[in-house]
Design a protein around this motif. Sequence first.
Motif, PDB file in Angstrom:
ATOM      1  N   ASN A 130     -40.162  31.654  23.296  1.00 50.17           N
ATOM      2  CA  ASN A 130     -40.961  32.406  22.333  1.00 50.17           C
ATOM      3  C   ASN A 130     -41.568  33.615  23.040  1.00 50.17           C
ATOM      4  OD1 ASN A 130     -42.780  33.459  20.512  1.00 50.17           O
ATOM      5  ND2 ASN A 130     -43.605  31.488  19.875  1.00 50.17           N
ATOM      6  N   PRO A 131     -40.989  34.811  22.872  1.00 51.81           N
ATOM      7  CA  PRO A 131     -41.498  35.989  23.582  1.00 51.81           C
ATOM      8  C   PRO A 131     -42.932  36.356  23.215  1.00 51.81           C
ATOM      9  CG  PRO A 131     -39.316  36.414  22.633  1.00 51.81           C
ATOM     10  CD  PRO A 131     -39.804  35.131  22.052  1.00 51.81           C
ATOM     11  N   SER A 132     -43.362  36.045  21.983  1.00 53.20           N
ATOM     12  CA  SER A 132     -44.686  36.498  21.549  1.00 53.20           C
ATOM     13  C   SER A 132     -45.818  35.768  22.253  1.00 53.20           C
ATOM     14  CB  SER A 132     -44.821  36.340  20.024  1.00 53.20           C
ATOM     15  OG  SER A 132     -44.656  34.999  19.632  1.00 53.20           O
ATOM     16  N   ILE A 133     -45.580  34.552  22.776  1.00 52.22           N
ATOM     17  CA  ILE A 133     -46.606  33.844  23.540  1.00 52.22           C
ATOM     18  C   ILE A 133     -46.170  33.636  24.995  1.00 52.22           C
ATOM     19  CG2 ILE A 133     -47.553  32.678  21.515  1.00 52.22           C
ATOM     20  CD1 ILE A 133     -46.097  30.133  22.437  1.00 52.22           C
ATOM     21  N   ARG A 134     -45.050  34.269  25.381  1.00 53.83           N
ATOM     22  CA  ARG A 134     -44.546  34.192  26.752  1.00 53.83           C
ATOM     23  C   ARG A 134     -44.322  32.746  27.187  1.00 53.83           C
ATOM     24  NH1 ARG A 134     -44.994  38.796  25.010  1.00 53.83           N
ATOM     25  NH2 ARG A 134     -45.683  40.606  26.198  1.00 53.83           N
ATOM     26  N   LYS A 135     -43.720  31.969  26.325  1.00 58.37           N
ATOM     27  CA  LYS A 135     -43.503  30.563  26.663  1.00 58.37           C
ATOM     28  C   LYS A 135     -42.037  30.204  26.546  1.00 58.37           C
ATOM     29  CE  LYS A 135     -46.371  27.335  26.419  1.00 58.37           C
ATOM     30  NZ  LYS A 135     -47.371  26.294  26.132  1.00 58.37           N
ATOM     31  N   CYS A 136     -41.546  29.479  27.543  1.00 56.71           N
ATOM     32  CA  CYS A 136     -40.161  29.022  27.568  1.00 56.71           C
ATOM     33  C   CYS A 136     -40.150  27.547  27.958  1.00 56.71           C
ATOM     34  CB  CYS A 136     -39.358  29.848  28.574  1.00 56.71           C
ATOM     35  SG  CYS A 136     -37.618  29.384  28.706  1.00 56.71           S
ATOM     36  N   ILE A 137     -39.429  26.725  27.208  1.00 57.72           N
ATOM     37  CA  ILE A 137     -39.331  25.307  27.536  1.00 57.72           C
ATOM     38  C   ILE A 137     -37.874  24.943  27.799  1.00 57.72           C
ATOM     39  CG2 ILE A 137     -41.368  24.751  26.156  1.00 57.72           C
ATOM     40  CD1 ILE A 137     -39.486  23.447  24.112  1.00 57.72           C
ATOM     41  N   THR A 138     -37.678  24.006  28.691  1.00 54.92           N
ATOM     42  CA  THR A 138     -36.356  23.499  29.015  1.00 54.92           C
ATOM     43  C   THR A 138     -36.084  22.247  28.197  1.00 54.92           C
ATOM     44  OG1 THR A 138     -36.615  24.315  31.275  1.00 54.92           O
ATOM     45  CG2 THR A 138     -34.842  22.731  30.877  1.00 54.92           C
ATOM     46  N   LEU A 139     -34.953  22.218  27.520  1.00 54.96           N
ATOM     47  CA  LEU A 139     -34.608  21.058  26.702  1.00 54.96           C
ATOM     48  C   LEU A 139     -33.938  19.986  27.561  1.00 54.96           C
ATOM     49  CD1 LEU A 139     -33.134  22.768  23.498  1.00 54.96           C
ATOM     50  CD2 LEU A 139     -35.518  22.501  24.226  1.00 54.96           C
ATOM     51  N   PRO A 140     -33.999  18.734  27.132  1.00 51.37           N
ATOM     52  CA  PRO A 140     -33.248  17.702  27.845  1.00 51.37           C
ATOM     53  C   PRO A 140     -31.755  18.024  27.832  1.00 51.37           C
ATOM     54  CG  PRO A 140     -34.727  16.751  26.196  1.00 51.37           C
ATOM     55  CD  PRO A 140     -34.699  18.221  25.950  1.00 51.37           C
ATOM     56  N   LYS A 141     -31.029  17.471  28.782  1.00 50.18           N
ATOM     57  CA  LYS A 141     -29.588  17.694  28.801  1.00 50.18           C
ATOM     58  C   LYS A 141     -28.943  17.005  27.604  1.00 50.18           C
ATOM     59  CE  LYS A 141     -28.437  18.762  33.569  1.00 50.18           C
ATOM     60  NZ  LYS A 141     -27.493  18.469  34.679  1.00 50.18           N
ATOM     61  N   PRO A 142     -27.925  17.646  27.003  1.00 48.86           N
ATOM     62  CA  PRO A 142     -27.228  17.017  25.867  1.00 48.86           C
ATOM     63  C   PRO A 142     -26.602  15.689  26.276  1.00 48.86           C
ATOM     64  CG  PRO A 142     -26.671  19.351  26.045  1.00 48.86           C
ATOM     65  CD  PRO A 142     -27.425  18.998  27.288  1.00 48.86           C
ATOM     66  N   ARG A 143     -26.346  14.861  25.287  1.00 53.45           N
ATOM     67  CA  ARG A 143     -25.772  13.539  25.550  1.00 53.45           C
ATOM     68  C   ARG A 143     -24.262  13.598  25.717  1.00 53.45           C
ATOM     69  NH1 ARG A 143     -28.145   9.608  21.037  1.00 53.45           N
ATOM     70  NH2 ARG A 143     -27.067   8.096  22.370  1.00 53.45           N
ATOM     71  N   ILE A 144     -23.637  14.628  25.124  1.00 52.27           N
ATOM     72  CA  ILE A 144     -22.186  14.777  25.210  1.00 52.27           C
ATOM     73  C   ILE A 144     -21.871  15.823  26.274  1.00 52.27           C
ATOM     74  CG2 ILE A 144     -20.075  15.330  23.953  1.00 52.27           C
ATOM     75  CD1 ILE A 144     -21.576  14.685  21.365  1.00 52.27           C
ATOM     76  N   GLY A 145     -21.060  15.452  27.250  1.00 54.59           N
ATOM     77  CA  GLY A 145     -20.717  16.377  28.316  1.00 54.59           C
ATOM     78  C   GLY A 145     -19.369  16.057  28.927  1.00 54.59           C
ATOM     79  N   VAL A 146     -19.037  16.783  29.962  1.00 51.85           N
ATOM     80  CA  VAL A 146     -17.746  16.592  30.630  1.00 51.85           C
ATOM     81  C   VAL A 146     -17.666  15.208  31.253  1.00 51.85           C
ATOM     82  CG1 VAL A 146     -16.271  17.443  32.491  1.00 51.85           C
ATOM     83  CG2 VAL A 146     -17.505  19.067  31.057  1.00 51.85           C
ATOM     84  N   LYS A 147     -18.771  14.725  31.801  1.00 48.73           N
ATOM     85  CA  LYS A 147     -18.743  13.416  32.453  1.00 48.73           C
ATOM     86  C   LYS A 147     -18.512  12.283  31.467  1.00 48.73           C
ATOM     87  CE  LYS A 147     -21.674  14.669  36.395  1.00 48.73           C
ATOM     88  NZ  LYS A 147     -22.926  14.375  37.134  1.00 48.73           N
ATOM     89  N   THR A 148     -18.970  12.447  30.245  1.00 47.51           N
ATOM     90  CA  THR A 148     -18.857  11.373  29.256  1.00 47.51           C
ATOM     91  C   THR A 148     -17.616  11.494  28.374  1.00 47.51           C
ATOM     92  OG1 THR A 148     -20.234  12.620  27.695  1.00 47.51           O
ATOM     93  CG2 THR A 148     -21.350  11.066  29.153  1.00 47.51           C
TER      94      THR A 148
END
Length: 405
Positions: A130-148
Motif C-alpha cells: 500500500n503506497p499511501s501508508i508505505r506498508k508492504c507485507i509478505t504473504l505466506p508461500k503458496p501451497r501449490i509449487g514445483v516441489k508438490t
Amino acid sequence: MSDYLPHEVLLEILHRLPVKSLIRFRCVSKSLNSLITSPAFIDSHFTQSPLSLPSNSNTLIVRSCNDRPNIEYYRLIHNGNDSSSSSSFDQSQNNIEFPLISRFLDYFKLIGSVNGLFSICEQDRFFLWNPSIRKCITLPKPRIGVKTHGPISCRLGFGFDPRTNDYKVVRIVILPSTTVMNKADKPPLVEVYSLREGCWRITRGGESFPSGISFNNWLRPVATLNGAVHFGANDWGNNRSLVLSFDLGDEVFRVISLPNGKEFQAGADIGTSVFKGLLTLICYDYECMKIKCCSVWVMKEYGAVDSWTKQFTVDLNSRFFRVLGFWKNGHILAETKLSLGWNLCSYDPESQQVKNLGFHGSPFHSFADNYVENLILLGKPNDAVSKRGVTKKRKCRSILMSLTN
C-alpha cells in the motif's frame, strides 16, 4: 477526544481526513490509535471518505523500469484540472519509494492493483503493498509449487470482493501435462489468498474451468471489476477469443463472449482493462508481424454480449507501441518509442494530441492506473525485503517519519 465529541461526530470528522493526517493522529492517544487501526474503521474510511472514491481521483500511479541496473520507479501524477498539458504533469509529480529489492536483479511481476493496493510477486514470493501508508507485507508461500506438483505455470490475478470486503490473490495453476495448441488436458488447480483470512487455500474453482480454453497475454495485469477478475482467453475448438472471469465471491469461472468478427478469432492479441467503470478490451491488430492499430471496446451493460461497443481506434504505426490504460477523463496512457528510448505519454483520442509524461524505461514493464489512497494493511505487521532477501520488521515510528517528512 471522545469525551468532548460524540462518537458519530468523531467518525464523521475522521472519515473526511486524508490518510497522511490519520497516520499522524494515531500518536494522539491509545484510544484514537485503536480506532484508526480497527478493521471496521479501515473499511468505513474507504467506503465513506470522498478521497477514496476512484471517481473522484485525478491521480495516476505510474511504474517505469530502467535496465542496467534493473530498478523500478513508482510515481504519482496529479492532474487537478483534468487537462493534459505537459506543464501540469511536470509540476505535480511525486516519487514513491518502492520497498522491495529483487533477489535475482530483475523486475518484480506486477499482478495488479485495486483500490490503491498492489499485488506483486517474484517466483513463489508474494507481497501486498500500500503506497499511501508505505506498508508492504509478505504473504505466506503458496501451497501449490514445483516441489508438490512438478513443473507448473500460473496465471495470476488480484481483485476485491465487495461482498466480504476482502482482497484476494488468485493463482490458476496449469499442471504438467500433454498440451495441444496450448490447451491443457487437465483442469487447473485454483489457489486463492484471502487478506481477511491471512492464508492460501485450494478452491474447487478448477471444476468450473471450461474445457479447451487457454489464456493469452500471460504477462499483463488483468481487469478487476464487479467482484471478479477478467482474463483474455482463447477457445481454439471454436476459433474464437473470449473473456474468462473468475468470481471472487463464489470462486467459479464464467465465460463472457465477444462480438463476432475476424479481430476476435482464437489467438487474437486481446487484453482486459477498465474504462470509465466499464469492462474494456484492448485489441491489437497486426500487419506483417508489426502492430498496426489498437481498438478499444467497452461492455456498456456488464454481462450483456450485445452491449459490446467499439469506443475508438488508435493508430500505432507511427506513434505508440502499447496501450497501458486510461485517465478518468478518457485520455489514453501509452508507451511510445522516441530517439532516447521508451516513454510514457498521454493521448487524447478526440483531439489526437499527444503529451509526453516524462517517464523513460524498458518496454513491457510499464504500468499506469488511477490511484486512490486508503488505510488497507494499516493493522498488519509491516515488513520489507532487504538486498539479501532477509525480511526485516519496521517500527511504526519509521513509517510516521516517512509520511510526515
